[in-house]
Scaffold this active site. Structure first.
Site, short mmCIF file in Angstrom:
data_model
loop_
_atom_site.label_atom_id
_atom_site.label_comp_id
_atom_site.label_asym_id
_atom_site.label_seq_id
_atom_site.Cartn_x
_atom_site.Cartn_y
_atom_site.Cartn_z
CB SER A 195 -0.87 28.89 53.15
OG SER A 195 -1.64 27.72 52.93
CE1 TYR A 251 -4.64 26.92 50.60
CE2 TYR A 251 -6.67 26.78 49.33
CZ TYR A 251 -5.51 27.46 49.66
OH TYR A 251 -5.22 28.67 49.05
CE LYS A 291 -3.41 41.59 72.31
NZ LYS A 291 -2.42 41.08 73.27
N GLY A 341 -0.41 37.62 66.65
CA GLY A 341 0.23 38.01 67.91
C GLY A 341 1.29 39.08 67.66
#
Ligand SMILES: NC(=O)c1ccc[n+]([C@@H]2O[C@H](COP(=O)([O-])OP(=O)(O)OC[C@H]3O[C@@H](n4cnc5c(N)ncnc54)[C@H](O)[C@@H]3O)[C@@H](O)[C@H]2O)c1
Length: 317
Positions: free
Chosen positions: A74, A144, A104, A101
């Site tokens: 980021s 942000y 997982k 994802g």
């Protein structure tokens, strides 16, 4: 242990890669270099290290089993996220969704690098993890702060709904070698100006406070949290609080600079105080910062004195 670090070519991510390699991990750095740099990882010669130039807002698949994902990607400095507002929102939302994802699918433990900015311009000081914050969602900094608040929410949703093993670290202002001189954050800003003999730019009257954590302490806290079994957010930062004006004077003294101080208007929604309550980190992780401001700043000034380009500056709070 196979470990992904997104944003691994950035300031904090590259130090985290170093720490993980020293602990025997196989490290895969994923970074699109938007604010990071190959220079931050060029010293790494280990064959347990790989860097993939990828944007985490696009889905990524791995055949091999991954054990840990540290999601740091980021833009992080005000200059960067004001220049890159959509990318900042996308990496907080889509990037976090993609990495959750992947965690997982792989059964990996996931850590979100969140921020003290989730507390906004706080109405309580110091800030404990239970404080919900005071954020202006539509102000310029909202891109942000809200990206990180969303990222925390989706991380907890994956934890609660899918039973994913997650961690959330709320990182407070951190400084040290490998920051960019022109990234606009206060430490490189002041050091760059002092080394160039320019006046240091203080926004507002300088009475706003910040507390600065040295990078080796920060990544140690991040690592300990990942290896703990605690799934709610934990503040990692140094509680030693200084006004920005005090801080400007410390830097001019340390660099032996004859620079003065100029005052400029305080930007919109600039937090007036910032200090972590680190009781949780102390109790749960046995962590507290070890490096004092003097030692940390000496290392950082030494780094900036050696790198080319200290003649360029971009001033921002
Ligand atoms: N340094 C601090 O004081 C601080 C404080 C609070 C939170 N944080 C958080 O820690 C993390 C790292 O911050 P930093 O100071 O090292 O910043 P940084 O800008 O040096 O590093 C961020 C890295 O993420 C990469 N990146 C950004 N978008 C990406 C994308 N879409 N795909 C792949 N890579 C991407 C950048 O290229 C860069 O290498 C960030 O999540 C930040 O919000 C940092």
């Amino acid at each position: 242990m196979k470990t992904i670090v997104t944003g691994g070519a950035g300031f904090l991510g590259s130090h985290l890669c170093d720490l993980l390699l020293s602990k025997g991990h196989q490290v895969i750095c994923i970074d699109n270099m938007v604010t990071g740099s190959e220079r931050n990882i060029e010293h790494i010669s280990s064959d347990r290290f790989t860097c993939l130039k990828n944007d985490v807002t696009k889905p990524i698949y791995f055949g091999d089993r991954i054990d840990y994902i540290f999601h740091l990607a980021s833009p992080a400095s005000p200059v960067d996220y004001l220049d890159l507002p959509i990318q900042t929102l996308k990496v907080g939302a889509l990037g976090t969704y993609n990495m959750l994802g992947l965690a997982k699918e792989q059964g990996a433990r996931f850590m979100l690098a969140s921020t003290s900015e989730v507390y906004g311009d706080p109405l309580v000081n110091p800030q404990p993890e239970e404080y919900w914050g005071n954020v202006n969602s539509i102000g310029p900094r909202g891109v942000y702060d809200e990206a990180k608040r969303y990222a925390e929410a989706i991380t907890m949703a994956y934890h609660r709904y899918h039973g994913l093993d997650t961690r959330i670290v709320r990182i407070f202002n951190t400084y040290g070698p490998r920051m960019r001189l022109n990234d606009g954050r206060v430490v490189p800003n002041f050091i760059g100006q002092a080394l160039r003999g320019e006046d240091l730019t203080v926004y507002g009257d300088g009475s706003q406070t910040r507390s600065f954590c040295y990078v080796s302490d920060e990544v140690d806290g991040i690592y300990r949290l990942m290896m703990s079994d605690y799934t709610l957010p934990v503040n990692i930062g140094n509680p030693e609080e200084h006004t920005i004006l005090e801080f400007a004077k410390i830097i001019t003294r340390m660099t032996g600079s004859s620079s003065g101080i100029v005052f400029k208007e305080l930007p919109v929604d600039d937090p007036k105080q910032r200090r972590p309550d680190i009781e949780k980190a102390r109790k749960l992780l046995g962590w507290e910062p070890k490096v004092g401001l003097g030692d940390g700043l000496r290392e950082t000034v030494g780094y900036f004195q050696k790198i080319p380009g200290k003649s360029q500056g971009k001033s921002h709070p």
